[in-house]
Write an enzyme that holds these catalytic residues in place. Sequence first.
Site, PDB file in Angstrom:
ATOM      1  N   ASP A 192      -6.531  -8.266   4.678  1.00 35.23           N
ATOM      2  CA  ASP A 192      -5.756  -9.075   3.727  1.00 35.23           C
ATOM      3  C   ASP A 192      -5.162 -10.330   4.369  1.00 35.23           C
ATOM      4  O   ASP A 192      -4.557 -11.149   3.674  1.00 35.23           O
ATOM      5  CB  ASP A 192      -4.620  -8.231   3.134  1.00 35.23           C
ATOM      6  CG  ASP A 192      -5.159  -7.119   2.238  1.00 35.23           C
ATOM      7  OD1 ASP A 192      -6.266  -7.295   1.677  1.00 35.23           O
ATOM      8  OD2 ASP A 192      -4.485  -6.084   2.104  1.00 35.23           O
ATOM      9  N   ARG A 249     -12.127 -15.013  -1.363  1.00 32.72           N
ATOM     10  CA  ARG A 249     -11.170 -15.653  -0.444  1.00 32.72           C
ATOM     11  C   ARG A 249     -11.836 -16.574   0.572  1.00 32.72           C
ATOM     12  O   ARG A 249     -11.167 -17.435   1.143  1.00 32.72           O
ATOM     13  CB  ARG A 249     -10.329 -14.578   0.251  1.00 32.72           C
ATOM     14  CG  ARG A 249      -9.313 -13.991  -0.710  1.00 32.72           C
ATOM     15  CD  ARG A 249      -8.392 -12.986  -0.062  1.00 32.72           C
ATOM     16  NE  ARG A 249      -7.324 -12.648  -0.994  1.00 32.72           N
ATOM     17  CZ  ARG A 249      -6.597 -11.541  -0.918  1.00 32.72           C
ATOM     18  NH1 ARG A 249      -6.813 -10.664   0.050  1.00 32.72           N
ATOM     19  NH2 ARG A 249      -5.642 -11.316  -1.802  1.00 32.72           N
ATOM     20  N   LYS A 283     -12.140  -9.799  -3.249  1.00 31.54           N
ATOM     21  CA  LYS A 283     -10.697  -9.516  -3.341  1.00 31.54           C
ATOM     22  C   LYS A 283     -10.157 -10.184  -4.610  1.00 31.54           C
ATOM     23  O   LYS A 283     -10.918 -10.508  -5.509  1.00 31.54           O
ATOM     24  CB  LYS A 283     -10.003 -10.025  -2.078  1.00 31.54           C
ATOM     25  CG  LYS A 283     -10.378  -9.222  -0.829  1.00 31.54           C
ATOM     26  CD  LYS A 283      -9.843  -7.809  -0.911  1.00 31.54           C
ATOM     27  CE  LYS A 283     -10.250  -6.979   0.287  1.00 31.54           C
ATOM     28  NZ  LYS A 283      -9.928  -5.562   0.124  1.00 31.54           N
ATOM     29  N   ARG A 320     -13.384  -7.396 -11.024  1.00 27.85           N
ATOM     30  CA  ARG A 320     -13.634  -6.785  -9.712  1.00 27.85           C
ATOM     31  C   ARG A 320     -14.482  -5.513  -9.819  1.00 27.85           C
ATOM     32  O   ARG A 320     -14.427  -4.802 -10.813  1.00 27.85           O
ATOM     33  CB  ARG A 320     -12.296  -6.529  -9.011  1.00 27.85           C
ATOM     34  CG  ARG A 320     -11.580  -7.851  -8.737  1.00 27.85           C
ATOM     35  CD  ARG A 320     -10.283  -7.677  -8.017  1.00 27.85           C
ATOM     36  NE  ARG A 320     -10.460  -7.149  -6.677  1.00 27.85           N
ATOM     37  CZ  ARG A 320      -9.444  -6.796  -5.886  1.00 27.85           C
ATOM     38  NH1 ARG A 320      -8.207  -6.925  -6.310  1.00 27.85           N
ATOM     39  NH2 ARG A 320      -9.674  -6.335  -4.679  1.00 27.85           N
ATOM     40  N   SER A 377       0.841  -1.211   0.000  1.00 23.56           N
ATOM     41  CA  SER A 377       0.000   0.000   0.000  1.00 23.56           C
ATOM     42  C   SER A 377       0.871   1.253   0.000  1.00 23.56           C
ATOM     43  O   SER A 377       0.612   2.217  -0.728  1.00 23.56           O
ATOM     44  CB  SER A 377      -0.886   0.027   1.248  1.00 23.56           C
ATOM     45  OG  SER A 377      -1.772  -1.054   1.226  1.00 23.56           O
ATOM     46  N   GLY A 426      -5.923  -4.141  -7.667  1.00 22.16           N
ATOM     47  CA  GLY A 426      -7.151  -3.422  -7.340  1.00 22.16           C
ATOM     48  C   GLY A 426      -6.835  -2.055  -6.750  1.00 22.16           C
ATOM     49  O   GLY A 426      -7.474  -1.054  -7.061  1.00 22.16           O
TER      50      GLY A 426
HETATM   51  C1  S3P Z   1      -5.544  -1.436   0.203  1.00 20.83           C
HETATM   52  C2  S3P Z   1      -6.780  -1.499   0.801  1.00 20.83           C
HETATM   53  C3  S3P Z   1      -7.501  -2.738   1.063  1.00 20.83           C
HETATM   54  C4  S3P Z   1      -6.614  -3.971   0.886  1.00 20.83           C
HETATM   55  C5  S3P Z   1      -5.704  -3.886  -0.302  1.00 20.83           C
HETATM   56  C6  S3P Z   1      -4.828  -2.654  -0.214  1.00 20.83           C
HETATM   57  C7  S3P Z   1      -4.924  -0.127  -0.031  1.00 20.83           C
HETATM   58  O1  S3P Z   1      -8.579  -2.825   0.152  1.00 20.83           O
HETATM   59  O2  S3P Z   1      -7.384  -5.138   0.804  1.00 20.83           O
HETATM   60  O3  S3P Z   1      -4.867  -5.024  -0.385  1.00 20.83           O
HETATM   61  O4  S3P Z   1      -3.717  -0.071  -0.280  1.00 20.83           O
HETATM   62  O5  S3P Z   1      -5.628   0.891   0.094  1.00 20.83           O
HETATM   63  P1  S3P Z   1      -9.990  -2.146   0.521  1.00 20.83           P
HETATM   64  O6  S3P Z   1      -9.675  -0.815   0.982  1.00 20.83           O
HETATM   65  O7  S3P Z   1     -10.806  -2.105  -0.739  1.00 20.83           O
HETATM   66  O8  S3P Z   1     -10.578  -3.045   1.556  1.00 20.83           O
END
Ligand code: S3P
Length: 752
Positions: free
Chosen positions: A623, A654, A650, A428, A328, A400
């Site tokens: 996650d 999952r 996801k 997605r 992230s 994503g």
């Molecule tokens: C993330 C937010 C999460 C997480 C993803 C990374 C991010 O998703 O599952 O792996 O970097 O902002 P969501 O915010 O959609 O839950």
Amino acid sequence: MPVREPLFQRVAIIGLGLIGGSLASAIRKNNLAREVVGVDQRKEDLLLGQSLGVIDTVAETTAEAVRGADLIVLAVPVQATRKVLEEIRPHLAADAILTDVGSTKSGFVKDVEAVFGEFSPRVIPGHPIAGSERSGIRAANPDLFSNHKVILTPPDNVSAPHLERLQALWEACGATVLTMSVAYHDEVLAATSHLPHLIAFSLVDTLAGEDENMDIFRYAAGGFRDFTRIAASDPVMWHDIFLSNRDAVLRVIDHFTQDLDQLRTAIADQDGATLLRVFGRAKAAREHFSKMLSGQAYVTNNSENQVTFRLQPGGSVNGDIRVPGDKSISHRSIMLGALAEGITEVKGFLEGEDSLATLQAFRDMGVAIEGPDNGFVRIHGVGMNGLQAPRGPIYLGNSGTGMRLFAGLLAAQPFASELTGDTSLSGRPMNRVADPLRAMGAVIDTAEGGRPPLKIHGTQDKKLTGIHYDMPVASAQVKSCLLLAGLYADGTTSVTEPAPTRDHTERMLAGFGYKVEREGPTASVKGGGKLKAGVIDVPADISSAAFFMVAASIAPNSDLLLRHVGMNPTRVGVINILRQMGANIEVMAEREIGGEPVADLRVRSAELKGIDIPVDQVPLAIDEFPVLFIAAVCATGRTVLTGAEELRVKESDRIQVMADGLATLGVETTVTEDGIIIEGGQTIKGGSVYSHDDHRIAMSFAVASLRATEEIEINGCAVVATSFPGFVELAKETGIQISAEGAEGGAEQGAH
Ligand code: S3P
């Protein structure tokens, strides 16, 4: 058995060269027309075509060929198009489709307009991207188009049934059909095909003119041969192409000449830094393009690139390791670094496929980025308004986060853009970002059901408007998307989250000097500010560390040190949950680095017990659930997860995918709509499971092997490289008995 009606009654192919001949024989081979009639000025070729079985019937004149035909394909040299159109016009059936196979499209359209007075809806220009250095009817090959692309550039008012039939014809010949505008086609081809041919012709010609040319060619290595292969193509055809795509070709030649000049100057001035920067950028781009071109960044359907993990049962987990950088934070470091003024230096950047796709996207928008080199990246920020329109769709692979954050950023840019991804990402949901962005004034098209690709129209300088948004789901991606859009919007953009989600965007914005207000569950920004470049030290990803936390907890005689782990309070759900289950996790040397808390973690084996996972911990461990399920299987007693329906959207579903894999290994679970119930203490047997091309599923089953009784095979593991390059080596180093089979690179690529 009913006999399938062929797609066309009579197809007239005008011009029986390599492409016309190959299409004729592909139509015949695949039984796509009752009759294929050919016509060519070269009578010998025409007769040869008939005797080789390329066509059914010979026509004496073009008029005779097109009479009664329901599809007419012009496969003549581009320069001959107008004359042929004039000849056939009076004889075309009212409902016939007219197409061509030329390499440039605006010239064809001009000819059609000149002869027909308009660009008729039944004229559908086409361009098969296939060829051979051989030319002529003798080289005709019915499989020439198989696994190749065909571009169609239909007019806006095209008759849809006609387009569908022509598309079906090419697909039946094995091709993949893309549609785009005439102008875009010619721009793209000028850059990707015409310029390389020009350079190849010119280079060979230059070298052939050198006095010692015999020697040069004698000593020419493979590189020369590969690079100049296309200089053996048909000179007449290429002469036509350059003359007919003049403007677009001149633009790319100018661009290339400037760049070549820049390299010349760098060499003359002994400017190694420029050379390294250009070569480094090119190498990264080339690698990225290969993935893009294979259409599957993370090699989902590409058997050549599949990686299988094989794990021997048992073992213990020991050592002192640092897992790769936080995904992230890595994404955000590139994004904010690119938009800042000045140079941002990043340490510990995750060289995984997801964050590399983000990095490449900014290069595509004109940002100079050096590295990554062992986690070090230097970004030459272009300022809030310095991004340039990308020349094609931005490909985000499996990510994503990439797609949702880019949606916010790009919705606020004046230029249009398109975001695409691999098979998993293409399934997605994107309306969760597209809808609130639309409320801010953005214009975004999605594919059916709100899925990618996202076509973002661009603001054309009409700014977005700040909104307040109450998020229906707790999503850091949605929050970050809107805050990024909010940096450009008029007024304030505020987002309220139903439960705390990761706040890396807010922290990093503040670190770059951009004010973010925080009031309870609401974060807000005012548009119109600036970002100041800085230094970022990316901590190790707690989500990657989680695999080893569970591994060391469930494997007997384990004692593992995990260094420099990110301990942001919005990410520590996995530690809270494991501790509640009885895990022995010691948090040491807590410190703050660059606005993010970091610590070293010592994890030792423990007797885990099942728990009801507190719902407030779910977004904080979102996650980590796949590997937490493995912990639950190894615990005594029941673990119940609720409130986690987000897990179903996801990289894979999952909940279901883990339940299916566990069932294969002999572990029964109860799947619920928003979670799962796992009875601990069941024996994990061996077996062959599938990751569903989800990195975290693959790594979770690898961890399960520590308590299995037999070998576990995990298929679909190339995707591990999205978040955890070097996983296999690191797991081995700690005592997990893992080996990887399959493509070179793949999951092990980018290992430290
Ligand atoms: C993330 C937010 C999460 C997480 C993803 C990374 C991010 O998703 O599952 O792996 O970097 O902002 P969501 O915010 O959609 O839950």
